[in-house]
Design an enzyme around this catalytic site. Structure first.
Site, PDB file in Angstrom:
ATOM      1  N   CYS A  64       6.718  -6.564   7.255  1.00  0.00           N
ATOM      2  CA  CYS A  64       7.906  -5.890   7.878  1.00  0.00           C
ATOM      3  C   CYS A  64       8.263  -6.933   8.829  1.00  0.00           C
ATOM      4  O   CYS A  64       7.529  -7.745   9.510  1.00  0.00           O
ATOM      5  CB  CYS A  64       7.482  -4.725   8.590  1.00  0.00           C
ATOM      6  SG  CYS A  64       8.955  -3.817   9.555  1.00  0.00           S
TER       7      CYS A  64
ATOM      8  N   CYS B 133       1.802  -2.056  15.635  1.00  0.00           N
ATOM      9  CA  CYS B 133       1.621  -1.611  14.432  1.00  0.00           C
ATOM     10  C   CYS B 133       1.263  -2.822  13.525  1.00  0.00           C
ATOM     11  O   CYS B 133       1.787  -3.766  13.629  1.00  0.00           O
ATOM     12  CB  CYS B 133       3.068  -1.273  13.662  1.00  0.00           C
ATOM     13  SG  CYS B 133       3.471  -1.246  11.985  1.00  0.00           S
TER      14      CYS B 133
ATOM     15  N   SER C 296      12.001   6.172  15.144  1.00  0.00           N
ATOM     16  CA  SER C 296      10.674   5.666  15.732  1.00  0.00           C
ATOM     17  C   SER C 296      11.203   5.418  17.268  1.00  0.00           C
ATOM     18  O   SER C 296      11.601   4.233  17.487  1.00  0.00           O
ATOM     19  CB  SER C 296      10.154   4.427  15.241  1.00  0.00           C
ATOM     20  OG  SER C 296       9.654   5.012  13.844  1.00  0.00           O
TER      21      SER C 296
ATOM     22  N   GLU D  80       0.750  -1.187   0.112  1.00  0.00           N
ATOM     23  CA  GLU D  80      -0.078  -0.034  -0.024  1.00  0.00           C
ATOM     24  C   GLU D  80       0.912   1.248  -0.272  1.00  0.00           C
ATOM     25  O   GLU D  80       1.809   1.418   0.366  1.00  0.00           O
ATOM     26  CB  GLU D  80      -0.904  -0.148   1.122  1.00  0.00           C
ATOM     27  CG  GLU D  80      -1.925  -1.030   1.105  1.00  0.00           C
ATOM     28  CD  GLU D  80      -2.940  -1.145   2.668  1.00  0.00           C
ATOM     29  OE1 GLU D  80      -3.695  -1.797   2.351  1.00  0.00           O
ATOM     30  OE2 GLU D  80      -2.370  -0.700   3.432  1.00  0.00           O
TER      31      GLU D  80
ATOM     32  N   SER E  63      12.314   6.849   7.654  1.00  0.00           N
ATOM     33  CA  SER E  63      12.040   6.727   8.826  1.00  0.00           C
ATOM     34  C   SER E  63      12.319   5.064   9.490  1.00  0.00           C
ATOM     35  O   SER E  63      12.189   4.340   8.617  1.00  0.00           O
ATOM     36  CB  SER E  63      10.561   6.631   9.206  1.00  0.00           C
ATOM     37  OG  SER E  63      10.142   6.434  10.529  1.00  0.00           O
TER      38      SER E  63
ATOM     39  N   CYS F  29      -0.987   6.043   9.976  1.00  0.00           N
ATOM     40  CA  CYS F  29       0.316   5.298  10.637  1.00  0.00           C
ATOM     41  C   CYS F  29       0.159   3.903  11.104  1.00  0.00           C
ATOM     42  O   CYS F  29      -0.781   3.970  12.105  1.00  0.00           O
ATOM     43  CB  CYS F  29       1.089   6.328  11.446  1.00  0.00           C
ATOM     44  SG  CYS F  29       1.884   7.572  10.833  1.00  0.00           S
TER      45      CYS F  29
ATOM     46  N   CYS G 253       6.881  -4.743  15.749  1.00  0.00           N
ATOM     47  CA  CYS G 253       6.532  -3.659  16.725  1.00  0.00           C
ATOM     48  C   CYS G 253       5.178  -4.117  17.106  1.00  0.00           C
ATOM     49  O   CYS G 253       4.282  -3.932  16.185  1.00  0.00           O
ATOM     50  CB  CYS G 253       6.720  -2.446  16.285  1.00  0.00           C
ATOM     51  SG  CYS G 253       8.327  -1.690  15.944  1.00  0.00           S
TER      52      CYS G 253
ATOM     53  N   GLY H  83       6.928  -1.838   6.092  1.00  0.00           N
ATOM     54  CA  GLY H  83       8.315  -2.141   5.902  1.00  0.00           C
ATOM     55  C   GLY H  83       9.558  -1.028   6.845  1.00  0.00           C
ATOM     56  O   GLY H  83       9.278  -0.127   6.949  1.00  0.00           O
TER      57      GLY H  83
ATOM     58  N   CYS I 294       3.245   8.704   1.216  1.00  0.00           N
ATOM     59  CA  CYS I 294       3.916   7.607   2.148  1.00  0.00           C
ATOM     60  C   CYS I 294       3.929   6.156   1.336  1.00  0.00           C
ATOM     61  O   CYS I 294       2.937   5.632   0.921  1.00  0.00           O
ATOM     62  CB  CYS I 294       2.933   7.626   3.346  1.00  0.00           C
ATOM     63  SG  CYS I 294       3.232   6.402   4.522  1.00  0.00           S
TER      64      CYS I 294
HETATM   65  N1  SAH Z   1       9.683   0.683   9.869  1.00  0.00           N
HETATM   66  C1  SAH Z   1       9.906   2.337   9.916  1.00  0.00           C
HETATM   67  C2  SAH Z   1       8.642   2.867   9.180  1.00  0.00           C
HETATM   68  C3  SAH Z   1       7.248   2.629   9.585  1.00  0.00           C
HETATM   69  S1  SAH Z   1       5.960   3.246   9.867  1.00  0.00           S
HETATM   70  C4  SAH Z   1       9.651   2.965  11.390  1.00  0.00           C
HETATM   71  O1  SAH Z   1       9.361   2.057  12.208  1.00  0.00           O
HETATM   72  O2  SAH Z   1      10.101   3.959  11.463  1.00  0.00           O
HETATM   73  C5  SAH Z   1       6.203   4.899  10.299  1.00  0.00           C
HETATM   74  C6  SAH Z   1       5.950   5.530  11.746  1.00  0.00           C
HETATM   75  O3  SAH Z   1       4.489   5.010  12.037  1.00  0.00           O
HETATM   76  C7  SAH Z   1       6.916   4.818  12.749  1.00  0.00           C
HETATM   77  O4  SAH Z   1       7.166   5.693  13.667  1.00  0.00           O
HETATM   78  C8  SAH Z   1       5.735   3.745  13.497  1.00  0.00           C
HETATM   79  O5  SAH Z   1       6.555   3.354  14.696  1.00  0.00           O
HETATM   80  C9  SAH Z   1       4.559   4.517  13.544  1.00  0.00           C
HETATM   81  N2  SAH Z   1       3.445   3.662  13.866  1.00  0.00           N
HETATM   82  C10 SAH Z   1       3.279   2.166  13.478  1.00  0.00           C
HETATM   83  N3  SAH Z   1       2.122   1.635  14.026  1.00  0.00           N
HETATM   84  C11 SAH Z   1       1.334   2.655  14.426  1.00  0.00           C
HETATM   85  C12 SAH Z   1       0.111   2.934  15.245  1.00  0.00           C
HETATM   86  N4  SAH Z   1      -0.721   1.968  15.111  1.00  0.00           N
HETATM   87  N5  SAH Z   1      -0.106   4.110  15.380  1.00  0.00           N
HETATM   88  C13 SAH Z   1       0.714   5.240  15.294  1.00  0.00           C
HETATM   89  N6  SAH Z   1       1.982   5.195  14.818  1.00  0.00           N
HETATM   90  C14 SAH Z   1       2.255   3.928  14.342  1.00  0.00           C
END
Ligand code: SAH
Length: 367
Positions: free
Chosen positions: A127, A134, A238, A107, A215, A360, A131, A181, A120
């Site tokens: 991934c 996410c 992050s 996506e 990021s 996000c 986390c 990812g 984005c």
């Molecule tokens: N792998 C990279 C890019 C991923 S997404 C990273 O982790 O930085 C970009 C941001 O969205 C990251 O800071 C991630 O932690 C955040 N994110 C992921 N899931 C989320 C959620 N459910 N609510 C808010 N932010 C989220």
């Protein structure tokens, strides 16, 4: 013992066939020559793809039909086809679900603002960073995306802006690697893609490096390597909490590279590039939204990064089945105030695309 269903023995999904956007300038010339075509066809192709943002051979009418078919077959294999678009925010946000050559789903999200337009994009299908808050992290990693699969998400977004798909015709200005990812886990292809997104036409799409944000969860060796690339992209880390104990669970890779090491690597990037680092912090009710954590975060960032930092708070977007929720607004305001009180810039990110699962952490490509 019964035999496993076929689905478990399916071949490992691989990268797509090589595409124009995977080649260097010289490699593309060579590939064109190998097909017995005139060398200038290579620059015609690059002009169409990067300059005019088209991947459709039928529109490349300055190339004779016979040559066009031959070149297209070899150099423009179909990469991503649109499965569907979903729009919200009065048509100012649009999520696209793409299907790759092997059926992999990814996506990307295009967001229009009064003064800019941001896409984005995804750097991997799925991934591997796991986390727990996410959505993408829950499904594990399927595969890396190729350079061209990454670049093509940007090309499509730039064409969509130009063609007025999100209202008045406009221009794509920003790219954030915040879709599916971990970009620094697909390092070589992501860097190659960044160059092709930012090189001036006809070698690239010509966006400003400063408007590209990469990021990361904090893969320290990769941050150090990025520091040596001579790129002036924005680095986002992050963090999600200033203490190792909680971060070990929120961002599991923290068991390998601790908060202090990640911030030191980020400092190295800031020193080399003169760019402020963004710290991403998903604010989760009763998990990481305490006053003392805001104080500690502010102190730690001031110590490690001085003025070279900006905190982006992201109200948690709840994902299906998750027990977690965003913090109440007064808690969020207090958190911002306490970080700022330490002399650190801190703002709350606006959450676009929530009702189409495009915010996000919600990108999961369920089809
Ligand atoms: N792998 C990279 C890019 C991923 S997404 C990273 O982790 O930085 C970009 C941001 O969205 C990251 O800071 C991630 O932690 C955040 N994110 C992921 N899931 C989320 C959620 N459910 N609510 C808010 N932010 C989220």
């Amino acid at each position: 013992m019964t035999s496993l269903p076929l689905v478990f023995s399916a071949p490992k999904r691989g990268l797509p066939p090589k595409h124009l956007a995977d080649y260097t300038e010289q490699e593309l010339k060579d590939a064109v020559a190998e097909l017995g075509e005139k060398p200038f066809r290579a620059s015609q192709l690059r002009n169409h793809y990067y300059g005019r943002l088209t991947a459709d051979p039928q529109q490349m009418t300055d190339i004779p039909a016979g040559s066009r078919d031959k070149l297209a077959e070899k150099l423009l294999p179909p990469l991503l086809s649109t499965v569907k678009h979903l729009a919200c925010d009065d048509g100012w946000t649009r999520k696209t679900l793409w299907k790759a050559h092997d059926g992999t789903l990814i996506e990307s999200v295009l967001m229009r603002y009064p003064d800019r337009a941001t896409v984005c994009i995804s750097s991997q299908a799925g991934c591997g960073m796991a986390c727990p808050f996410c959505a993408t992290g829950q499904g594990g990693l399927q595969r890396n995306l190729s350079t061209a699969e990454i670049v093509d998400q940007v090309r499509s977004a730039a064409a969509a802006m130009r063609d007025g798909d999100l209202g008045e015709p406009g221009r794509l200005s920003n790219v954030v690697f915040m879709g599916m990812g971990e970009p620094l886990a697909n390092y070589k292809r992501v860097i190659d893609a960044v160059r092709k997104i930012t090189d001036p036409a006809p070698n690239g799409i010509g966006l400003s490096q400063r408007n590209i944000t990469v990021s990361t969860v904090g893969l320290v060796p990769a941050i150090r390597k990025l520091t040596e690339e001579d790129l002036s992209v924005t680095l986002a880390v992050s963090l999600h909490t200033p203490d190792d104990e909680l971060r070990d669970t929120l961002v599991p890779v923290n068991t390998r590279w601790k908060v202090a090491e990640v911030l030191e690597a980020a400092r190295g990037y800031a020193d080399k590039t003169g760019r402020r680092v963004s710290i991403e912090y998903a604010l989760i009710r009763d998990i990481n939204d305490h006053g003392w954590r805001a104080d500690l975060l502010g102190k730690l960032l001031r110590k490690h990064l001085g003025q070279f930092v900006h905190v982006n708070l992201i109200p948690l977007n709840p994902t299906p089945g998750s027990k977690w929720d965003a913090s109440p607004k007064p808690v969020e305001r207090e958190f911002v105030r306490r970080v700022q009180a330490q002399g650190v810039a801190c703002t709350v990110r606006d959450t676009r695309g929530q009702e189409i699962a495009a915010a996000c952490g919600q990108l999961a490509a369920e089809g």
